[in-house]
Design an enzyme around this catalytic site. Structure first.
Site, PDB file in Angstrom:
ATOM      1  N   SER A 119       0.804  -1.220   0.000  1.00 38.17           N
ATOM      2  CA  SER A 119       0.000   0.000   0.000  1.00 38.17           C
ATOM      3  C   SER A 119       0.837   1.269   0.000  1.00 38.17           C
ATOM      4  CB  SER A 119      -0.941   0.006   1.204  1.00 38.17           C
ATOM      5  OG  SER A 119      -0.206  -0.041   2.417  1.00 38.17           O
ATOM      6  N   LYS A 121      -6.397   3.491   8.907  1.00 39.51           N
ATOM      7  CA  LYS A 121      -5.474   4.447   8.291  1.00 39.51           C
ATOM      8  C   LYS A 121      -6.042   5.870   8.328  1.00 39.51           C
ATOM      9  CE  LYS A 121      -3.321   1.063   5.198  1.00 39.51           C
ATOM     10  NZ  LYS A 121      -3.069   0.666   3.805  1.00 39.51           N
TER      11      LYS A 121
END
Length: 811
Positions: free
Chosen positions: A703, A746
């Site tokens: 990611s 996140k």
């Protein structure tokens, strides 16, 4: 005159190790003059140590003469016991050249020697008779070729020898281990022949057999005969033992005891116990097969003496049959309003899970017994309330709650139980917990299903496939019960921290519900509603409650905990309550309102610092969003350029996948250098260093692809990166941005770090919408599908004077 051997079985075998050349075997078969030592009552084999007590004059003379010379003798077995001095004609023609390891005279006039066999020898001629026998002999060597037939024969001999050692009462237990470590085919045959209790002529026949394959064949025949004899001996002994157990004396004593008890008006305790078992079996709601099995086993108990070992085994089995809830069901509630109130009182948030429980109760209200019990799997980091949620479900639906921890379970028998043929056999943990529940429809929690292990005893995860399959668990078979048991009415709830460790077939049988980490606002509400009252109650502060305002709780959450759940938060609140309780018990003054200053005084300085975004825009530095076991956070990616030869350096303890993301980012940049405004020739003269701070923390995952690419392009073009933007997404070589996981964690980590704008892949927009509206309202989110969109959002104009620290000249 005669001699006797101290031990018929050799005390030690000294076979050469595999791959080590035998020095004697390499010598040519030349004739040798050797002193003969007559050996009575035993046969010495090559590589065998044997202690002997010599009383024969020829043998003693041979030992004395050899000991004063080269200590080499030819050990030959005598054919028969004879009177007078031993002659060559009294001996066999084949013996073993041996080394005299020890020779000692004993007080009784005998001589003690230790011989170590070396190689086979055949006598050619007699040279002299006095003072000791001396003959001319030639060594005998067999074929060293290892054929398939020899390998097969070696395996057969070892298998038979293992069985003989196991059944024999005289052979040492390590004899088979010694044979396994012999690599020479002929050596195995010699070892087995010297160990078996066979006649001297049979051993001499093995010694005179030179061909290894023929020697193995003869030893195999001897082993088969010995094995048949041992099996017959054991069978006879077992039959005799059974006859002894059923002796007439025991029978008469039991009959006399019954008569005495009858005369005294006392009942037989065994009969009372059997009557009790039959009454329990009549009252229990047993299925047809279970009732037939119970009647059969109780009938066996009636004909079996209580003192026999099998009586207790059958008695325990019957007790398990009658103790299980074959037809008992709980009076579960179908009141939706009551269930909703219980769930709201015990847990804050978790709307999706609460809706699923209420749906189950509503369907049960309409469908009744036709409804299938759900199988839920709660997945989330530690401390988010997975286990306590199972208890709340049981309270909401009005069913008993049972829990089975699967962490570290590595034996299939833990799930299915042991078969009754084993001593101490018991049912599996599933059946044991069902006995504790005393109902067919409890809420059954299988905790830590991702911590299952496997070894040579089986894989318990495979046994769970039947337990958690609605099509099969209505006839679950436990090895101990050996009867089908209905598990279809159980409300199964499993928990796991990570789905990667759960086998795919097992995961397919469960309805997965993810419990992400709590937001700061959710932790604040949980602390106010649940944690603070519970800790004050357990610390004895019910009559003198403390007040925690929102600022104080926020200070504890940010400075003293770093987790996705609330377990650490509850520990810190409990620590404050305990320290206050101590002051009250000591009669000292104590604070009634806990402020941030008092928190720091009681708990010490803050242990954790919130990672904040960069204060200004920089070249070669981009901010990414990461997911950790304690929630989400932000992470800076730094890129430095140096004059060099085009090498790429990656530091910061990056995992293999993250390193591949960096390589992909560099390949994309080089492939699109002209479009990005970068001179393609620059890559050949510039070394690139990509670093992710906090190098002691391992980092992994794809990611960070767009973050690495943004920092790299920023360093090569001299354009700064906006410090108020954080991003996350996987990058392909064509510049496409692929979706990632852990969106909620996140986003929360970026918000704590002072980020107000985030960039996520286009396909993660659905995940972003699951975040509470109060959190989404504080952020500006951009959803992209290509890296060019990311660069348009985060890169500023080129700097006229880029910072010197981003370009390092390599000397």
């Amino acid at each position: 005159m005669e001699a006797s051997v101290q031990e018929e079985t050799p005390v030690l075998f000294n076979f050469p190790s595999a791959g080590t050349p035998n020095a004697l075997r390499e010598l040519p078969p030349i004739e040798r003059d050797l002193i003969v030592m007559p050996v009575p009552d035993t046969v010495l084999f090559p590589h065998m140590l044997a202690p002997l007590f010599l009383v024969d004059e020829a043998a003693i003379a041979a030992a004395e003469l050899a000991w004063s010379g080269d200590r080499m003798v030819l050990a030959i077995t005598r054919r028969e016991m004879s009177i007078g001095r031993t002659q060559v004609s009294d001996l066999y023609s084949v013996g073993v050249e041996a080394t005299l390891q020890r020779a000692r005279k004993m007080p009784d006039g005998t001589t003690s020697v230790v011989l170590e066999g070396q190689r086979r020898m055949r006598v050619l001629a007699s040279l002299e008779d006095a003072p000791a026998l001396r003959v001319r002999a030639v060594p005998l060597y067999g074929d060293d070729e290892r054929t398939i037939a020899i390998e097969a024969m070696m395996r057969a001999v070892l298998a038979l020898f293992e069985k003989v050692v196991r059944l024999s009462r005289t052979l040492p237990d390590d004899a088979y281990i010694t044979a396994l470590n012999v690599d020479d085919p002929g050596g195995i045959a010699d070892l087995v022949a010297s160990t078996l209790p066979i006649s001297i002529p049979s051993r001499q026949q093995i010694l005179e057999t030179i061909d290894p394959e023929e020697r193995l064949h003869r030893v195999s025949t001897l082993l088969t005969q010995e094995l048949d004899l041992l099996e017959l001996e054991n069978r006879i002994q077992s039959q005799v033992q059974k006859e002894v157990d059923r002796s007439q004396r025991e029978f008469f004593l039991r009959e006399q005891l019954k008569v005495i008890q009858r005369e005294l008006g006392q009942d037989d305790p065994a009969q009372r116990e059997l009557a009790s078992l039959r009454a329990r079996a009549a009252e229990a709601h047993l299925p047809e097969r279970a009732r037939a099995r119970a009647d059969e086993e109780i009938g066996r108990l009636e004909t079996m003496p209580p003192v026999t070992p099998e009586y207790s085994v059958v008695r325990t089995y019957v007790d398990w049959l009658l103790s299980l809830p074959w037809g008992a069901s709980s009076e579960s509630t179908i009141d939706l309003h009551h269930a909703a109130k219980v769930l709201d009182d015990n847990h804050y948030g978790l709307t999706r899970i609460k809706d699923r429980i209420l749906e189950f109760i509503a369907v049960r209200q309409l469908a009744g017994s036709l409804q299938r019990a759900p199988i839920l799997c709660f997945v989330g980091p530690p401390g988010v309330g997975k286990t306590s949620l199972g208890q709340s479900i049981a309270q909401a639906v009005g069913r008993p709650f049972i829990r089975l921890s699967l962490g570290g379970v590595r034996d299939e028998a833990e799930i299915r139980g042991h078969r009754r043929t084993y001593i101490g056999a018991m049912p599996g943990r599933i059946i044991q917990r069902m006995k504790d529940a005393a109902t067919l429809d409890p809420v059954f929690m299988l905790d830590e299903v991702d911590k299952l292990s496997a070894d040579f005893r089986g894989d318990p995860a495979h046994a769970l496939l039947e337990v958690l399959d609605p099509e099969q668990n209505n006839t679950f078979s436990d090895h101990y019960l050996d009867l089908p048991f209905d598990l279809s009415k159980i409300f199964f709830v499993t928990t796991a921290n990570y789905l990667d460790d759960v086998p795919e077939p097992l995961l397919d049988r469960m309805e997965v519900i993810t419990l992400p980490g709590y937001t700061e606002d959710e932790k604040l509400q949980i602390a106010r509603r649940f944690l603070v009252p519970r800790q004050q109650r357990t610390s004895g502060l019910t009559n003198t409650p403390l007040r925690f305002n929102n600022t104080t709780l926020t200070t504890i959450i940010r400075g003293y905990t770093y987790e996705a759940g609330v377990r650490g938060l509850e520990r810190e609140i409990g620590s404050i309550c305990r320290k206050t309780a101590r002051r009250i018990a000591e009669g000292r003054s104590y604070p009634r309102v806990i402020t941030p200053r008092i928190v720091e005084r009681l708990l010490g300085p803050p242990r954790y610092d919130i990672k904040l975004a960069e204060r200004d825009e920089q070249v070669g530095v981009a901010t990414g969003m990461v997911y950790t076991g304690a929630g989400g956070d932000i992470m800076a990616v730094e890129v430095s350029l140096m004059e060099g030869k085009g090498q790429l350096t990656l530091t910061g303890q990056l995992g293999e996948v993250m390193q591949e993301s960096a390589q992909a980012a560099l390949s994309y940049t080089r492939a699109n250098a002209n479009a990005l405004g970068v001179d393609p020739r620059r890559f050949e003269k510039t070394d690139i260093h990509i670093h992710v701070p906090e190098g002691s923390t391992p980092k992994e995952g794809p990611s960070a692809g767009i973050t690495i690419a943004t920092a790299l392009i920023s360093a090569l073009t001299g354009r700064s990166v906006r410090h108020t933007i954080a991003m996350s997404g996987e990058l392909t070589l064509r510049g496409h941005v692929l979706p990632i996981g852990g969106v909620k964690e996140k986003v929360l980590g970026a918000l704590r770090g002072g980020i107000n704008t985030i960039i996520l892949p286009q396909k993660n927009q659905r995940d972003f919408l699951e975040i509470p509206k109060t959190i989404r309202a504080r952020l500006t989110a951009h959803f992209v599908s290509d890296l060019t969109q990311v660069l348009e959002l985060v890169l500023g104009p080129p700097l006229s004077n880029p910072p010197k620290r981003t370009v390092v000249t390599k000397k």
